[in-house]
Design an enzyme around this catalytic site. Structure first.
Site, PDB file in Angstrom:
ATOM      1  N   TYR A 154     -15.207  -4.663  -5.627  1.00 14.48           N
ATOM      2  CA  TYR A 154     -14.930  -3.387  -4.899  1.00 14.48           C
ATOM      3  C   TYR A 154     -16.027  -2.690  -4.385  1.00 14.48           C
ATOM      4  CZ  TYR A 154     -12.011   0.800  -3.847  1.00 14.48           C
ATOM      5  OH  TYR A 154     -11.464   2.052  -3.368  1.00 14.48           O
ATOM      6  N   LYS A 158     -17.144  -1.958  -0.505  1.00 21.92           N
ATOM      7  CA  LYS A 158     -17.267  -0.668   0.144  1.00 21.92           C
ATOM      8  C   LYS A 158     -18.698  -0.166   0.552  1.00 21.92           C
ATOM      9  CE  LYS A 158     -12.785   0.936  -0.174  1.00 21.92           C
ATOM     10  NZ  LYS A 158     -12.357   0.748   1.088  1.00 21.92           N
TER      11      LYS A 158
END
Length: 253
Positions: A154, A158
């Site tokens: 993640y 991001k």
């Protein structure tokens, strides 16, 4: 609610949470909104909220990691609502785990939805923006882009979104297109509720614990992010591009 010259916005992952709040906010700003999510039926609530207030909205089912489906979705939006000139790449999933437990599927799924999805949607919509000599792209990043234990996939996705945003800003600026990123901190959504459940905590206790680490002493709500997106997509934000705005209730360092 609608303006005489109504621009069309596309919000991905808009069936619930940040995406739904953003779709509703942009409709309130006078946008016609394509409410896009993996499950078209799940978009009904967001669409109903917009249309009940006098706005125009279209539910669209699409896997943002699938190039053919993305192209088909954008073609449909252009035909039924109008050329998409505002894009909010919000669709996302989590597959949290420590590195030694993280599978290749966990990595690939998160990267595909967040980063590949933002790329594919931006590529499909930019054609319409270039023709119009106007465009607004907002990519949802996260405070996790700075690194977070148990979120290697993640965090990498991001952080990649931020690099994509800055590249789009440089490449597309001459066509009147801006690209910016909003990076939320702790926001009360189904995703953070699922994290609380995984940790064996009630959501209220989880939010209370998080709030103690935030200078404004509360967790964020989806509307907090929608407000930031509304600024970046506005007519007045044409000289703001390539920026990453952390919406986290305080500094993160």
């Amino acid at each position: 609610m609608p303006k005489p010259e109504q621009r069309v916005a596309v919000v991905t992952g808009a069936a619930r949470g940040i995406g739904a709040a953003t779709a509703v906010r942009l409709a309130r700003e006078g946008r016609a909104v394509a409410v896009l999510d993996l499950d078209e039926e799940a978009c009904a609530g967001t669409v109903e909220q917009i249309t009940a207030a006098g706005g125009r909205a279209l539910a669209v089912g699409c896997d943002v990691s699938d190039a053919d489906r993305v192209d088909a979705a954008v073609t449909r939006i252009a035909a039924e609502l109008g050329a998409p000139l505002i894009l909010v790449n919000n669709a996302g999933v989590t597959r949290d785990n420590l590195l030694f437990k993280m599978s290749e599927s966990d990595w690939d799924t998160v990267m595909s939805v967040h980063l590949r999805g933002a790329f594919l949607m931006s590529r499909a919509c930019q054609k319409h923006m270039v023709d119009a000599r106007f465009g607004r792209i907002v990519n949802l990043s996260s405070s996790s882009a700075l690194g977070n234990r148990g979120q290697a996939n993640y965090a990498a996705a991001k952080a990649g979104v931020q690099g994509l945003t800055k590249s789009l800003a440089k490449e597309l600026g001459k066509f009147g297109i801006t690209a910016n990123s909003v990076a939320p901190g702790f926001i009360a959504t189904e995703m953070t509720a699922a994290t609380a459940a995984r940790l064996g905590m009630t959501f209220e206790d989880f939010k209370a614990a998080a709030a103690t680490q935030i200078p404004v002493e509360r967790v964020g709500e989806p509307e907090d992010i929608a407000n930031a997106v509304a600024f970046f997509t506005g007519e007045e934000a044409g000289f703001v591009s390539g920026q990453v705005l952390y919406v986290a209730g305080g500094p993160l360092n």
